[in-house]
Structure formats: structure tokens, C-alpha cells
Design a protein around this motif. Structure first.
Motif, PDB file in Angstrom:
ATOM      1  N   LEU A 112      33.166  24.440  72.195  1.00 15.42           N
ATOM      2  CA  LEU A 112      32.385  24.574  71.144  1.00 15.42           C
ATOM      3  C   LEU A 112      30.945  24.997  71.590  1.00 15.42           C
ATOM      4  O   LEU A 112      30.438  25.700  70.757  1.00 15.42           O
ATOM      5  CB  LEU A 112      32.278  23.171  70.300  1.00 15.42           C
ATOM      6  N   GLY A 113      30.168  24.547  72.571  1.00 17.55           N
ATOM      7  CA  GLY A 113      29.135  25.050  72.738  1.00 17.55           C
ATOM      8  C   GLY A 113      28.961  26.263  73.346  1.00 17.55           C
ATOM      9  O   GLY A 113      28.098  27.050  73.030  1.00 17.55           O
ATOM     10  N   ALA A 114      29.971  26.887  73.968  1.00 16.13           N
ATOM     11  CA  ALA A 114      29.844  28.285  74.397  1.00 16.13           C
ATOM     12  C   ALA A 114      30.346  29.347  73.661  1.00 16.13           C
ATOM     13  O   ALA A 114      29.757  30.299  73.491  1.00 16.13           O
ATOM     14  CB  ALA A 114      30.666  28.398  75.833  1.00 16.13           C
ATOM     15  N   LEU A 115      31.276  29.064  72.632  1.00 16.15           N
ATOM     16  CA  LEU A 115      31.973  29.930  71.795  1.00 16.15           C
ATOM     17  C   LEU A 115      31.745  29.603  70.387  1.00 16.15           C
ATOM     18  O   LEU A 115      32.086  30.294  69.712  1.00 16.15           O
ATOM     19  CB  LEU A 115      33.541  30.011  71.944  1.00 16.15           C
ATOM     20  N   GLY A 116      30.809  28.577  70.189  1.00 20.58           N
ATOM     21  CA  GLY A 116      30.248  28.505  68.496  1.00 20.58           C
ATOM     22  C   GLY A 116      31.127  27.388  68.186  1.00 20.58           C
ATOM     23  O   GLY A 116      32.212  27.184  68.332  1.00 20.58           O
ATOM     24  N   VAL A 117      30.546  26.486  67.286  1.00 20.04           N
ATOM     25  CA  VAL A 117      31.192  25.654  66.446  1.00 20.04           C
ATOM     26  C   VAL A 117      32.186  26.119  65.864  1.00 20.04           C
ATOM     27  O   VAL A 117      32.283  27.127  64.842  1.00 20.04           O
ATOM     28  CB  VAL A 117      30.256  24.612  65.681  1.00 20.04           C
ATOM     29  N   GLY A 118      33.381  25.423  65.643  1.00 17.92           N
ATOM     30  CA  GLY A 118      34.678  25.944  65.138  1.00 17.92           C
ATOM     31  C   GLY A 118      35.251  27.052  65.826  1.00 17.92           C
ATOM     32  O   GLY A 118      36.615  27.672  65.337  1.00 17.92           O
ATOM     33  N   GLY A 119      35.077  27.143  66.952  1.00 19.05           N
ATOM     34  CA  GLY A 119      35.654  28.230  67.803  1.00 19.05           C
ATOM     35  C   GLY A 119      36.824  27.683  68.300  1.00 19.05           C
ATOM     36  O   GLY A 119      37.580  26.420  68.284  1.00 19.05           O
ATOM     37  N   PRO A 120      37.663  28.461  69.194  1.00 19.26           N
ATOM     38  CA  PRO A 120      39.340  27.979  69.672  1.00 19.26           C
ATOM     39  C   PRO A 120      38.805  26.823  70.725  1.00 19.26           C
ATOM     40  O   PRO A 120      37.980  26.623  71.386  1.00 19.26           O
ATOM     41  CB  PRO A 120      39.581  29.339  70.279  1.00 19.26           C
ATOM     42  N   SER A 121      40.199  26.374  70.932  1.00 15.39           N
ATOM     43  CA  SER A 121      40.332  25.166  71.945  1.00 15.39           C
ATOM     44  C   SER A 121      41.291  25.641  72.933  1.00 15.39           C
ATOM     45  O   SER A 121      42.245  26.298  72.579  1.00 15.39           O
ATOM     46  CB  SER A 121      40.582  23.847  71.373  1.00 15.39           C
ATOM     47  N   LEU A 167      46.278  27.902  73.674  1.00 18.14           N
ATOM     48  CA  LEU A 167      45.097  28.366  72.793  1.00 18.14           C
ATOM     49  C   LEU A 167      45.544  28.116  71.543  1.00 18.14           C
ATOM     50  O   LEU A 167      46.597  28.015  70.891  1.00 18.14           O
ATOM     51  CB  LEU A 167      44.881  29.584  72.905  1.00 18.14           C
ATOM     52  N   THR A 168      44.427  27.444  70.849  1.00 24.63           N
ATOM     53  CA  THR A 168      44.305  26.880  69.129  1.00 24.63           C
ATOM     54  C   THR A 168      43.305  27.683  68.490  1.00 24.63           C
ATOM     55  O   THR A 168      42.145  27.398  68.994  1.00 24.63           O
ATOM     56  CB  THR A 168      44.636  25.475  69.212  1.00 24.63           C
ATOM     57  N   GLY A 169      43.385  28.626  67.545  1.00 29.25           N
ATOM     58  CA  GLY A 169      42.501  29.058  66.908  1.00 29.25           C
ATOM     59  C   GLY A 169      41.472  28.268  66.238  1.00 29.25           C
ATOM     60  O   GLY A 169      41.936  27.093  65.890  1.00 29.25           O
ATOM     61  N   GLY A 170      40.224  28.538  66.194  1.00 33.44           N
ATOM     62  CA  GLY A 170      39.344  27.612  65.387  1.00 33.44           C
ATOM     63  C   GLY A 170      39.526  28.043  64.035  1.00 33.44           C
ATOM     64  O   GLY A 170      40.306  28.340  63.247  1.00 33.44           O
ATOM     65  N   SER A 171      38.164  27.935  63.333  1.00 33.48           N
ATOM     66  CA  SER A 171      37.933  28.051  61.804  1.00 33.48           C
ATOM     67  C   SER A 171      38.074  29.466  61.261  1.00 33.48           C
ATOM     68  O   SER A 171      38.064  29.757  60.202  1.00 33.48           O
ATOM     69  CB  SER A 171      36.829  27.420  61.388  1.00 33.48           C
ATOM     70  N   ASN A 172      37.715  30.267  62.338  1.00 32.17           N
ATOM     71  CA  ASN A 172      37.573  31.614  62.009  1.00 32.17           C
ATOM     72  C   ASN A 172      38.427  32.655  63.098  1.00 32.17           C
ATOM     73  O   ASN A 172      38.726  32.357  64.198  1.00 32.17           O
ATOM     74  CB  ASN A 172      36.127  32.318  61.959  1.00 32.17           C
ATOM     75  N   ASP A 173      38.831  33.892  62.642  1.00 30.98           N
ATOM     76  CA  ASP A 173      39.546  34.736  63.488  1.00 30.98           C
ATOM     77  C   ASP A 173      38.586  35.210  64.636  1.00 30.98           C
ATOM     78  O   ASP A 173      37.211  35.298  64.247  1.00 30.98           O
ATOM     79  CB  ASP A 173      39.839  35.943  62.839  1.00 30.98           C
ATOM     80  N   VAL A 174      38.950  35.127  65.838  1.00 31.37           N
ATOM     81  CA  VAL A 174      38.268  35.510  66.897  1.00 31.37           C
ATOM     82  C   VAL A 174      39.108  36.460  67.896  1.00 31.37           C
ATOM     83  O   VAL A 174      40.145  36.427  67.949  1.00 31.37           O
ATOM     84  CB  VAL A 174      37.624  34.394  67.831  1.00 31.37           C
ATOM     85  N   GLU A 175      38.256  37.579  68.718  1.00 31.19           N
ATOM     86  CA  GLU A 175      38.770  38.413  69.306  1.00 31.19           C
ATOM     87  C   GLU A 175      38.244  38.128  70.899  1.00 31.19           C
ATOM     88  O   GLU A 175      37.241  38.141  71.058  1.00 31.19           O
ATOM     89  CB  GLU A 175      38.311  39.864  69.284  1.00 31.19           C
ATOM     90  N   LEU A 176      39.187  37.918  71.528  1.00 31.93           N
ATOM     91  CA  LEU A 176      38.940  37.297  72.932  1.00 31.93           C
ATOM     92  C   LEU A 176      39.040  38.461  73.929  1.00 31.93           C
ATOM     93  O   LEU A 176      40.015  39.417  73.652  1.00 31.93           O
ATOM     94  CB  LEU A 176      40.027  36.203  73.348  1.00 31.93           C
ATOM     95  N   ALA A 177      38.048  38.342  74.816  1.00 35.32           N
ATOM     96  CA  ALA A 177      37.765  39.610  75.716  1.00 35.32           C
ATOM     97  C   ALA A 177      39.080  39.482  76.789  1.00 35.32           C
ATOM     98  O   ALA A 177      39.596  40.532  77.231  1.00 35.32           O
ATOM     99  CB  ALA A 177      36.466  39.764  76.309  1.00 35.32           C
ATOM    100  N   HIS A 178      39.101  38.244  77.430  1.00 30.57           N
ATOM    101  CA  HIS A 178      39.936  37.958  78.336  1.00 30.57           C
ATOM    102  C   HIS A 178      40.201  36.519  78.439  1.00 30.57           C
ATOM    103  O   HIS A 178      39.373  35.757  78.049  1.00 30.57           O
ATOM    104  CB  HIS A 178      39.752  38.661  79.784  1.00 30.57           C
ATOM    105  N   VAL A 179      41.301  36.047  79.317  1.00 26.16           N
ATOM    106  CA  VAL A 179      41.724  34.717  79.668  1.00 26.16           C
ATOM    107  C   VAL A 179      41.950  34.883  81.284  1.00 26.16           C
ATOM    108  O   VAL A 179      42.912  35.736  81.625  1.00 26.16           O
ATOM    109  CB  VAL A 179      42.756  34.075  79.000  1.00 26.16           C
ATOM    110  N   THR A 180      41.012  34.308  82.108  1.00 23.99           N
ATOM    111  CA  THR A 180      41.399  34.357  83.440  1.00 23.99           C
ATOM    112  C   THR A 180      41.369  32.997  84.328  1.00 23.99           C
ATOM    113  O   THR A 180      40.560  32.097  83.564  1.00 23.99           O
ATOM    114  CB  THR A 180      40.312  35.104  84.090  1.00 23.99           C
TER     115      THR A 180
END
Length: 331
Positions: A7-16, A38-51
Motif C-alpha cells: 500500500l505504501g509503495a503503490l498507493g492506497v487501494g493498490g494491488p496485493s 496478484l489481486t487487483g486493488g480499487s482501480n485498474d493499474v498497469e504493471l511494468a514488471h514482476v520479478t
């Protein structure tokens, strides 16, 4: 585990994110598998990568002495840029191929004191990167490594500790920027000439380099000094030799030395011959690792006392951007 810092890095309501390992136990050269959920948060989001990254603690020498640093030494991409919709649940399978030089953390089900290893999941949105908590990983020895460790125990050597030293070993084809030292107190039958032994494995798909450093006792007129040996053993020879006899030969050769490095004397039964030394570490100034004191349970290592778990990761390398890397846990 769900990243508490997401939540701190990607914003409140971000994905988990919850990374699940199929089996946290592995060996050098073998795959580590699982899935990133991955579980989406309260808004759509475009992820750059998962590593995914393998993270461990390394001893680094500085002007003021050694200090422990924690950092990533192997990265595996799981997914590139993609859109995660609000509330969407997505599972991404992964396979991390463990480097052949990955240090051993567990022997016969017991954690080597001083050793720790984790798999960290990194999720990135443009201009925001979250490096979350670590999933603990247990790295067990290859068969040939296990036979040699067992041989030291059969001969009466007592386990002292293990750590990772930043630097390179002279004359060894090394791909990682660090090496592992597994330290033993001398067995009684060698104690007149040797105080301690440091053992290093550097593996590749065909063979394992066995590097030994002996802390020799001095006599009445001669000071003590170190003796070094390097031997190349094929994986196929794991069950082809009496390894207690082989290790005894290595130790007695060190006792017979009158120089600070091994002269070439050929091989021992069931293994390829070799020689060398465990000094002149590039970027290490020839420093001998002091190791981590204490004991760990495990009769095969000739070890007494109770199990002492490896230290938890608390800090990160500078290139981690100041992130503390998280802790090992179940949440």
C-alpha cells in the motif's frame, strides 16, 4: 505472503501480492517453482514488471572491518508489462533456476548457523517499485557436497559456523561475486598441527571445486601459518569413493606441508587431482573470513548443542534503493 508494504509503495487501494512456493527446499542447479498470485486493488493499474530475486546475507570487508550486507544475487523475470484490472485475481507460475554456486543453507534438515536465503518478489509500476517481504528458501547440498560434509563429521571435525564472503578465489572459475566458507574445529587426531579448517564449494554442472584453508599450529621455533588446497571432484563420483579416506588424505597432506600452498601431488582415489590455494581473494585483500561462532545440531557434521537458526535479513545493499528488504515471515 501478502506484502505489508504494498500500500505504501503503490498507493492506497493498490494491488496485493502473495507468492507461494511449491516447495521451499531445493539444491544448487535445481529449479525453485511456485506461483505469484496478484489481486487487483480499487482501480485498474498497469504493471511494468514482476520479478523474483534470490536474496542472502554477505560479509563485506571495509576499512573498519567486516560488516554484514544483504542483497540480491540472482533475478528471474516473471511477467512483463500488463494491465491488472480492479479486483482481478491473476496467478502467474514461475521457475527460478538456482545458480550452481548457490550457497548451502541446510544440512540434514538443520539450518547452518549464519546462513539465510530468501526469494523476494518485486512488483513495479512506472516510477514505483515495491520489494516486498521474503519467502524463506532452504538450499540443501548436492550429493557430492553432502558426502564431503559427512566425511568431515565422520573424522571428528566439529562444525563452527558458515558465512558468505564478498570476493573471488584465486584460480577458481567463479560466477557469483561471493563464496561460502563452512568452518570446522579440528578433529582430535589432527589437533597437534591444525586449529581449524575452512571449506568452500564452487560448483558447476559437471564438477565441484573443493577449496580448503587450514589454520596450522606453530611449533617451538616455527610460527603457525595457513595451508591451502583445491581439488576438482565430478558429481558422478559422489558414491565412487570412501570420502572419509579422501578427506583424511587432504588433511594429512596439509600437515606434511612445509610451504604456504599445496605442491602438485596428483589426485586421490575417486576424484580428479588439483591444487591451488584459498588466498589472494580479488577485492578481498587476502582476508580470511572469521566465520560465525556457535554450533548447530546435526550428528553428520560432528556438531554438538541445539539448533541455532540463521539470522534474519534486516538491511539491503545500496543498489536496493534503501529498501530494507523485509523480513522472513508467514504474513
Amino acid at each position: 505472503m501478502v506484502f505489508k508494504k504494498m500500500l505504501g509503495a503503490l498507493g492506497v487501494g493498490g494491488p496485493s501480492v502473495d507468492t507461494v512456493l511449491s516447495n521451499p527446499n531445493t539444491r544448487p542447479g535445481l529449479p525453485l517453482t511456485g506461483q505469484v498470485n496478484l489481486t487487483g486493488g480499487s482501480n485498474d493499474v498497469e504493471l511494468a514488471h514482476v520479478t523474483l530475486g534470490l536474496v542472502t546475507r554477505i560479509e563485506v570487508e571495509t576499512g573498519g572491518g567486516d560488516h554484514g550486507a544483504v542483497g540480491e544475487f540472482h533475478r528471474t523475470p516473471v511477467a512483463g508489462r500488463f494491465k491488472l484490472n480492479a479486483g482481478q485475481q491473476l496467478s502467474i507460475p514461475f521457475q527460478v533456476d538456482m545458480p550452481w554456486e548457490t550457497p548451502v543453507t541446510d544440512v540434514y534438515g538443520q539450518r547452518l548457523h549464519g546462513m539465510t536465503m530468501g526469494l523476494r518478489t518485486e512488483v513495479a509500476i512506472d516510477r514505483a517499485v515495491d520489494k516486498g517481504d521474503l519467502d524463506p528458501v532452504a538450499v540443501h547440498p548436492l550429493p557430492i557436497q553432502e558426502r564431503i560434509l559427512e566425511a568431515f563429521g565422520r573424522l571428528g571435525f566439529r562444525f563452527k559456523g558458515a558465512d558468505l564472503e564478498y570476493g573471488r578465489i584465486h584460480g577458481v572459475n567463479q560466477t557469483l561475486p561471493f563464496y561460502q566458507e563452512i568452518e570446522f574445529f579440528s578433529a582430535p587426531q589432527y589437533a597437534h598441527g591444525i586449529r581449524e579448517v575452512e571449506l568452500t564449494f564452487v560448483a558447476n554442472p559437471q564438477t565441484v571445486d573443493v577449496v580448503l584453508e587450514f589454520d596450522k599450529r606453530g611449533g617451538m621455533f616455527v610460527g603457525g601459518h595457513d595451508a591451502y588446497g583445491r581439488y576438482t571432484v565430478p558429481h558422478a563420483d559422489a558414491d565412487a569413493a570412501d570420502w572419509a579416506q579422501v578427506v583424511d588424505g587432504w588433511v594429512r597432506q596439509a600437515l606434511d606441508q612445509r610451504q604456504s600452498f599445496f605442491a602438485s601431488r596428483g589426485g586421490f582415489p575417486g576424484m580428479g587431482g588439483g591444487h591451488g590455494y584459498h588466498g589472494g581473494h580479488q577485492g578481498h585483500g587476502g582476508h580470511r573470513g572469521s566465520g560465525v561462532g556457535g554450533v548447530v545440531a546435526g550428528a553428520a557434521l560432528g556438531v554438538a548443542g541445539g539448533l541455532i537458526a540463521g539470522e534474519l535479513i534486516e538491511n539491503a545493499f545500496e543498489d536496493d534503493g534503501g529498501d530494507d528488504g523485509g523480513d522472513f515471515g508467514d504474513e
